[in-house]
Motif scaffolding. Structure first.
Motif, PDB file in Angstrom:
ATOM      1  N   GLU A   1      -6.134   6.473  -4.931  1.00  0.00           N
ATOM      2  CA  GLU A   1      -5.152   5.321  -4.904  1.00  0.00           C
ATOM      3  C   GLU A   1      -4.412   5.575  -3.688  1.00  0.00           C
ATOM      4  OE1 GLU A   1      -6.372   6.131  -9.133  1.00  0.00           O
ATOM      5  OE2 GLU A   1      -5.669   7.461  -7.606  1.00  0.00           O
ATOM      6  N   LEU A   2      -4.177   6.582  -3.214  1.00  0.00           N
ATOM      7  CA  LEU A   2      -3.316   6.748  -1.905  1.00  0.00           C
ATOM      8  C   LEU A   2      -4.357   6.452  -0.691  1.00  0.00           C
ATOM      9  CD1 LEU A   2      -1.400  10.278  -2.602  1.00  0.00           C
ATOM     10  CD2 LEU A   2      -0.431   7.928  -2.101  1.00  0.00           C
ATOM     11  N   GLU A   3      -5.293   6.860  -0.733  1.00  0.00           N
ATOM     12  CA  GLU A   3      -6.274   6.180   0.367  1.00  0.00           C
ATOM     13  C   GLU A   3      -6.381   4.710   0.249  1.00  0.00           C
ATOM     14  OE1 GLU A   3     -10.488   7.535   2.304  1.00  0.00           O
ATOM     15  OE2 GLU A   3      -9.771   8.579   0.494  1.00  0.00           O
ATOM     16  N   ILE A   4      -6.373   4.056  -0.686  1.00  0.00           N
ATOM     17  CA  ILE A   4      -6.848   2.822  -0.717  1.00  0.00           C
ATOM     18  C   ILE A   4      -5.232   2.182  -0.355  1.00  0.00           C
ATOM     19  CG2 ILE A   4      -6.446   2.172  -2.802  1.00  0.00           C
ATOM     20  CD1 ILE A   4      -8.509   0.339  -0.238  1.00  0.00           C
ATOM     21  N   TYR A   5      -4.103   2.616  -0.677  1.00  0.00           N
ATOM     22  CA  TYR A   5      -2.666   2.300  -0.308  1.00  0.00           C
ATOM     23  C   TYR A   5      -2.678   2.304   1.236  1.00  0.00           C
ATOM     24  CZ  TYR A   5       2.183   2.031  -0.028  1.00  0.00           C
ATOM     25  OH  TYR A   5       3.500   1.455  -0.319  1.00  0.00           O
ATOM     26  N   CYS A   6      -3.217   3.172   1.966  1.00  0.00           N
ATOM     27  CA  CYS A   6      -3.056   3.388   3.505  1.00  0.00           C
ATOM     28  C   CYS A   6      -3.691   2.388   4.148  1.00  0.00           C
ATOM     29  CB  CYS A   6      -3.658   4.835   3.971  1.00  0.00           C
ATOM     30  SG  CYS A   6      -2.655   6.188   3.231  1.00  0.00           S
ATOM     31  N   TYR A   7      -5.118   1.970   3.537  1.00  0.00           N
ATOM     32  CA  TYR A   7      -5.606   0.792   3.873  1.00  0.00           C
ATOM     33  C   TYR A   7      -4.849  -0.451   4.080  1.00  0.00           C
ATOM     34  CZ  TYR A   7     -10.485   2.617   4.771  1.00  0.00           C
ATOM     35  OH  TYR A   7     -11.361   3.569   5.162  1.00  0.00           O
ATOM     36  N   LEU A   8      -4.009  -0.642   2.775  1.00  0.00           N
ATOM     37  CA  LEU A   8      -3.336  -1.781   2.593  1.00  0.00           C
ATOM     38  C   LEU A   8      -2.201  -1.773   3.393  1.00  0.00           C
ATOM     39  CD1 LEU A   8      -2.763  -4.328   0.633  1.00  0.00           C
ATOM     40  CD2 LEU A   8      -1.360  -2.670  -0.607  1.00  0.00           C
ATOM     41  N   LEU A   9      -1.470  -0.578   3.798  1.00  0.00           N
ATOM     42  CA  LEU A   9      -0.466  -0.750   4.736  1.00  0.00           C
ATOM     43  C   LEU A   9      -0.938  -1.057   6.024  1.00  0.00           C
ATOM     44  CD1 LEU A   9       1.855   2.562   3.632  1.00  0.00           C
ATOM     45  CD2 LEU A   9       2.263   0.275   3.464  1.00  0.00           C
ATOM     46  N   VAL A  10      -1.995  -0.558   6.442  1.00  0.00           N
ATOM     47  CA  VAL A  10      -2.417  -0.805   7.742  1.00  0.00           C
ATOM     48  C   VAL A  10      -2.852  -2.383   8.018  1.00  0.00           C
ATOM     49  CG1 VAL A  10      -4.213  -0.390   9.733  1.00  0.00           C
ATOM     50  CG2 VAL A  10      -3.254   1.463   8.350  1.00  0.00           C
ATOM     51  N   LEU A  11      -3.444  -2.947   6.755  1.00  0.00           N
ATOM     52  CA  LEU A  11      -3.930  -4.328   6.660  1.00  0.00           C
ATOM     53  C   LEU A  11      -2.633  -5.015   6.910  1.00  0.00           C
ATOM     54  CD1 LEU A  11      -6.227  -6.353   6.600  1.00  0.00           C
ATOM     55  CD2 LEU A  11      -6.015  -6.078   3.942  1.00  0.00           C
ATOM     56  N   LEU A  12      -1.856  -4.867   6.085  1.00  0.00           N
ATOM     57  CA  LEU A  12      -0.384  -5.626   6.219  1.00  0.00           C
ATOM     58  C   LEU A  12       0.232  -5.665   7.486  1.00  0.00           C
ATOM     59  CD1 LEU A  12       1.395  -4.583   2.656  1.00  0.00           C
ATOM     60  CD2 LEU A  12       0.189  -6.929   3.458  1.00  0.00           C
ATOM     61  N   PHE A  13       0.161  -4.549   8.206  1.00  0.00           N
ATOM     62  CA  PHE A  13       0.719  -4.354   9.493  1.00  0.00           C
ATOM     63  C   PHE A  13       0.058  -5.234  10.467  1.00  0.00           C
ATOM     64  CE2 PHE A  13       0.720  -2.482  13.699  1.00  0.00           C
ATOM     65  CZ  PHE A  13       2.059  -2.168  13.959  1.00  0.00           C
ATOM     66  N   LEU A  14      -1.303  -5.103  10.331  1.00  0.00           N
ATOM     67  CA  LEU A  14      -2.145  -5.972  11.376  1.00  0.00           C
ATOM     68  C   LEU A  14      -2.020  -7.524  11.204  1.00  0.00           C
ATOM     69  CD1 LEU A  14      -5.500  -3.761  11.260  1.00  0.00           C
ATOM     70  CD2 LEU A  14      -3.771  -4.082  13.022  1.00  0.00           C
ATOM     71  N   ILE A  15      -1.833  -7.904   9.855  1.00  0.00           N
ATOM     72  CA  ILE A  15      -1.630  -9.271   9.595  1.00  0.00           C
ATOM     73  C   ILE A  15      -0.338  -9.677  10.186  1.00  0.00           C
ATOM     74  CG2 ILE A  15      -1.366 -10.925   7.593  1.00  0.00           C
ATOM     75  CD1 ILE A  15      -3.557  -9.626   6.348  1.00  0.00           C
ATOM     76  N   ASP A  16       0.602  -8.948   9.896  1.00  0.00           N
ATOM     77  CA  ASP A  16       1.989  -9.326  10.387  1.00  0.00           C
ATOM     78  C   ASP A  16       2.026  -9.274  11.957  1.00  0.00           C
ATOM     79  OD1 ASP A  16       2.947  -9.708   7.850  1.00  0.00           O
ATOM     80  OD2 ASP A  16       3.757  -7.514   7.967  1.00  0.00           O
ATOM     81  N   GLN A  17       1.389  -8.574  12.656  1.00  0.00           N
ATOM     82  CA  GLN A  17       1.104  -8.530  14.207  1.00  0.00           C
ATOM     83  C   GLN A  17       0.330  -9.465  14.583  1.00  0.00           C
ATOM     84  OE1 GLN A  17       3.147  -6.486  16.101  1.00  0.00           O
ATOM     85  NE2 GLN A  17       4.062  -6.204  14.297  1.00  0.00           N
TER      86      GLN A  17
END
Length: 166
Positions: free
Chosen positions: A113-129
């Protein structure tokens, strides 16, 4: 008395060279951990809802320090996710050395769950950028990783990663 000692120990790593992890992200990490251990999907869903509200405040340095805190430095997931984030020249190398020295003794088995949460954080950051090609690659990597995991508590976070993929 033991609580005082624990609190002092926890505050020590945040005073190191790396930028401190916001208390909100640490709270979300605790929510995901307790939801995973108790198999309560509602706690993980709450963490995801709070993350969406927090997403405008995410910066590369905050995400990098969170990844260093949660993931094992040098692991495959850490290397993949760190590659998507902007680098900070020489200071980045100092931060990696400092956090790996702090983190190595306390490394535990990482929850999916923590590993996929890290993927989600990076994904949200990339989309916002507006880095859509990198976001697509990150999303594809997360979906590939998810095919090997079969846990109901991961589904809440995974559904957001799949939504972002569209």
């Amino acid at each position: 008395m033991t609580q005082d000692l624990e609190m002092k120990d926890r505050s020590t790593p945040s005073n190191s060279v790396s930028p401190p992890i916001p208390s909100t992200l640490q709270h979300l990490k605790v929510l995901i951990e307790t939801g995973s251990y108790s198999k309560e999907v509602r706690r993980i869903a709450r963490a995801v809802r709070l993350t969406i509200a927090l997403r405008r405040k995410l910066t590369a340095s905050v995400i990098t320090s969170f990844l260093d805190h949660v993931l094992t430095p040098g692991s495959e997931s850490h290397a993949k996710l760190s590659a998507y984030l902007p680098k900070e020249d020489d200071h980045e190398m100092e931060v990696d050395a400092a956090t790996s020295a702090i983190q190595t003794p306390t490394t535990k088995h990482l929850l999916p769950e923590l590993e996929i949460y890290c993927y989600l954080l990076v994904l949200l950051f990339l989309i916002d950028q507006k880095k859509y090609n990198e976001a697509k690659a990150c999303s594809s990597a997360s979906v590939a990783w998810l095919k090997n995991v079969n846990r109901r508590t991961v589904d809440v976070i995974a559904s957001n990663a799949r939504i972002q993929n569209r």
